[in-house]
Design a protein around this motif. Structure first.
Motif, PDB file in Angstrom:
ATOM      1  N   ALA A   1      32.315  60.526 106.443  1.00 57.33           N
ATOM      2  CA  ALA A   1      32.071  61.941 106.175  1.00 57.33           C
ATOM      3  C   ALA A   1      33.175  62.842 106.730  1.00 57.33           C
ATOM      4  N   VAL A   2      33.438  62.677 108.014  1.00 54.26           N
ATOM      5  CA  VAL A   2      34.378  63.589 108.661  1.00 54.26           C
ATOM      6  C   VAL A   2      35.767  63.499 108.027  1.00 54.26           C
ATOM      7  N   ASP A   3      36.229  62.277 107.821  1.00 54.32           N
ATOM      8  CA  ASP A   3      37.549  62.104 107.223  1.00 54.32           C
ATOM      9  C   ASP A   3      37.607  62.671 105.808  1.00 54.32           C
ATOM     10  N   THR A   4      36.549  62.445 105.072  1.00 54.42           N
ATOM     11  CA  THR A   4      36.523  62.953 103.705  1.00 54.42           C
ATOM     12  C   THR A   4      36.598  64.478 103.683  1.00 54.42           C
TER      13      THR A   4
ATOM     14  N   GLY B   1      35.664  61.934  89.769  1.00 64.54           N
ATOM     15  CA  GLY B   1      34.989  61.225  90.840  1.00 64.54           C
ATOM     16  C   GLY B   1      36.038  60.452  91.634  1.00 64.54           C
ATOM     17  N   PHE B   2      35.736  60.188  92.893  1.00 61.71           N
ATOM     18  CA  PHE B   2      36.672  59.437  93.725  1.00 61.71           C
ATOM     19  C   PHE B   2      35.929  58.354  94.479  1.00 61.71           C
ATOM     20  N   ASP B   3      36.605  57.241  94.669  1.00 55.90           N
ATOM     21  CA  ASP B   3      35.995  56.136  95.410  1.00 55.90           C
ATOM     22  C   ASP B   3      37.112  55.253  95.970  1.00 55.90           C
ATOM     23  N   THR B   4      36.695  54.322  96.828  1.00 60.69           N
ATOM     24  CA  THR B   4      37.685  53.390  97.362  1.00 60.69           C
ATOM     25  C   THR B   4      37.543  52.014  96.719  1.00 60.69           C
ATOM     26  N   ASN B   5      36.462  51.801  96.030  1.00 60.77           N
ATOM     27  CA  ASN B   5      36.187  50.501  95.420  1.00 60.77           C
ATOM     28  C   ASN B   5      37.051  50.275  94.172  1.00 60.77           C
ATOM     29  N   PRO B   6      37.927  49.254  94.221  1.00 62.39           N
ATOM     30  CA  PRO B   6      38.866  49.016  93.108  1.00 62.39           C
ATOM     31  C   PRO B   6      38.145  48.739  91.789  1.00 62.39           C
ATOM     32  N   ASP B   7      36.931  48.210  91.880  1.00 58.30           N
ATOM     33  CA  ASP B   7      36.190  47.939  90.646  1.00 58.30           C
ATOM     34  C   ASP B   7      35.800  49.215  89.918  1.00 58.30           C
ATOM     35  N   LYS B   8      35.682  50.265  90.670  1.00 61.77           N
ATOM     36  CA  LYS B   8      35.257  51.529  90.056  1.00 61.77           C
ATOM     37  C   LYS B   8      36.440  52.365  89.597  1.00 61.77           C
ATOM     38  N   ILE B   9      37.517  52.292  90.365  1.00 57.55           N
ATOM     39  CA  ILE B   9      38.684  53.126  90.065  1.00 57.55           C
ATOM     40  C   ILE B   9      39.233  52.792  88.688  1.00 57.55           C
ATOM     41  N   GLY B  10      39.490  53.819  87.918  1.00 60.02           N
ATOM     42  CA  GLY B  10      40.019  53.617  86.577  1.00 60.02           C
ATOM     43  C   GLY B  10      38.942  53.655  85.508  1.00 60.02           C
TER      44      GLY B  10
ATOM     45  N   LYS C   1      42.354  69.561 103.142  1.00 58.47           N
ATOM     46  CA  LYS C   1      43.800  69.465 102.977  1.00 58.47           C
ATOM     47  C   LYS C   1      44.204  69.530 101.509  1.00 58.47           C
ATOM     48  N   ALA C   2      43.319  69.052 100.657  1.00 58.18           N
ATOM     49  CA  ALA C   2      43.634  69.073  99.222  1.00 58.18           C
ATOM     50  C   ALA C   2      43.480  70.475  98.636  1.00 58.18           C
TER      51      ALA C   2
ATOM     52  N   SER D   1      41.126  56.854  92.581  1.00 58.22           N
ATOM     53  CA  SER D   1      41.209  56.401  93.962  1.00 58.22           C
ATOM     54  C   SER D   1      41.238  57.613  94.883  1.00 58.22           C
ATOM     55  N   ILE D   2      40.643  57.440  96.033  1.00 62.83           N
ATOM     56  CA  ILE D   2      40.615  58.520  97.015  1.00 62.83           C
ATOM     57  C   ILE D   2      42.044  58.941  97.402  1.00 62.83           C
ATOM     58  N   GLU D   3      42.965  58.026  97.248  1.00 59.82           N
ATOM     59  CA  GLU D   3      44.382  58.319  97.528  1.00 59.82           C
ATOM     60  C   GLU D   3      44.929  59.433  96.625  1.00 59.82           C
ATOM     61  N   GLN D   4      44.337  59.501  95.455  1.00 65.81           N
ATOM     62  CA  GLN D   4      44.846  60.460  94.470  1.00 65.81           C
ATOM     63  C   GLN D   4      44.195  61.834  94.611  1.00 65.81           C
ATOM     64  N   LEU D   5      43.355  61.957  95.617  1.00 65.38           N
ATOM     65  CA  LEU D   5      42.547  63.179  95.727  1.00 65.38           C
ATOM     66  C   LEU D   5      43.376  64.457  95.626  1.00 65.38           C
ATOM     67  N   LYS D   6      44.345  64.561  96.509  1.00 69.28           N
ATOM     68  CA  LYS D   6      45.123  65.793  96.573  1.00 69.28           C
ATOM     69  C   LYS D   6      45.767  66.105  95.226  1.00 69.28           C
TER      70      LYS D   6
END
Lengths: 209, 209
Positions: free
Chosen positions: B156-159, B112-121, B165-166, B131-136
DNA sequence: TTAACAATGTTAAATTTTTAACACTTTTAC
DNA sequence: GTAAAAGTGTTAAAAATTTAACATTGTTAA
């Protein structure tokens, strides 16, 4: 206008969604091929659908966004509005409420139902949560016409029966268990797993080409 | 077997779902009209679909549930399995994970991916949240083929672009914003509002008859 | 043992849905 | 002011999907 094709009804709703976004951006007119691109369909299909609802655009300028939004509203919305209940205030139920909040004036989620005592009596994103026991009563009092089922699979069948008995006229079942309803109640079922399997299938297919 | 119709693919997945339920109940054989009833379609259609995949039942005894489940699996599943990621661990994302957990062996939600630091990890229902940064990076490392978009509409569009790209091969967009993908990426979009509007429309129609 | 029945499998027809073809009309470019 | 371009609206054709019709065959029951 007589009978609109099933698929046209679905697309009209999608066109409106796209048009509302355009309106936000300040666009006053839109071409059929622009709508088509957004929806991943052909411009012919857009024009054909609009022909069916009797809307005629301005040659060379395209369609008037505002007018078209209104016309689609006249067709698919119900004048007095339709009230909706969500049965099952779990993740999916809450997602729907948030997602929906204030999006359509003619379609309002006015009640949620659950069995969890911690939830009952609370309000979630403006929607009060009642006990499932109160279903019939609230549906009658509020004149709720449509129910969205987001309960665990094991409760699907019973929930559908309850909704029918409460006098609901349309059910949208997001449970993975198909249910049955009598004549006179419109039923739409959607299973996310099926959709995901379809995506996976076409991904596989593409790879083995 | 050449090309199966689009609609048949969808139904096969639904048949399997129904058959799995029957298997649980200890049913070994099933008639076409029983499957049909569950799915709210005709028995002819069931038989026709099964004909297309070359399955032949036992006259007068119906279809062997187990065999049919396996055959459908051979057709729609990918042998080596397909890994899936969920982008957006909000209510909808979590609903999907729970709903899906362990349901299909050949289709696994692995990230799963998210931007919320509370969820990441954290891990949600067994699915790690990155983190969404780690997607690729994660998509490549895990060889994830399909992405489910459950992010807020504005992302949506950016995701979608990020997913493409990933190297994702299939996208299931649950966002109300249509997105675009290049050739070679399979895209399926689903908007719950559209579906609800459709239900409401047919309820209205029924009332004005 | 044989007639009636109830299921499957398949070809053909009907229906629905999409796409193509094209006539028409305003705008633009020269 | 006229030709080309770029849209719409509509009829006709094509494609996809569903339904009907029916031949076939085990099973049951008299």
């Amino acid at each position: 206008m007589k009978h609109l094709p099933h698929k046209t009804i679905e697309r009209l709703s999608q066109y409106r969604r796209a048009l509302l976004l355009c309106l936000e951006k300040g666009k006053t007119h839109i071409y059929s091929h622009e709508i088509a691109k957004i929806q991943h369909i052909t411009s012919v299909q857009v024009r054909r659908d609009l022909m069916l609802i009797g809307y005629t655009g301005t040659l060379r300028k395209g369609y008037n966004v505002k007018e078209l939004i209104d016309l689609i509203g006249n067709i698919i919305d119900s004048e007095e509005g339709i009230k909706v209940a969500i049965i099952g205030m779990g993740n999916l139920g809450r997602a729907l409420i948030n997602y929906f909040a204030g999006k359509r004036s003619k379609l309002r989620i006015v009640a949620g139902f659950d069995t969890n005592p911690d939830k009952i009596g609370n309000t979630m994103s403006g929607v009060p949560c009642y006990s499932i026991e109160q279903l019939k009563e609230v549906v009658a009092a509020e004149d709720i016409k449509v129910g969205i089922m987001t309960v665990p699979a094991d409760y699907a069948v019973d929930t559908a029966d309850l909704l029918v008995k409460a006098g609901i006229k349309g059910i949208l079942n997001y449970t993975p268990k198909p249910v049955n309803v009598p004549e006179g109640v419109y039923l739409e079922e959607y299973d996310m797993i099926t959709t995901l399997e379809k995506v996976a299938f076409y991904v596989k297919l593409q790879e083995t080409d």
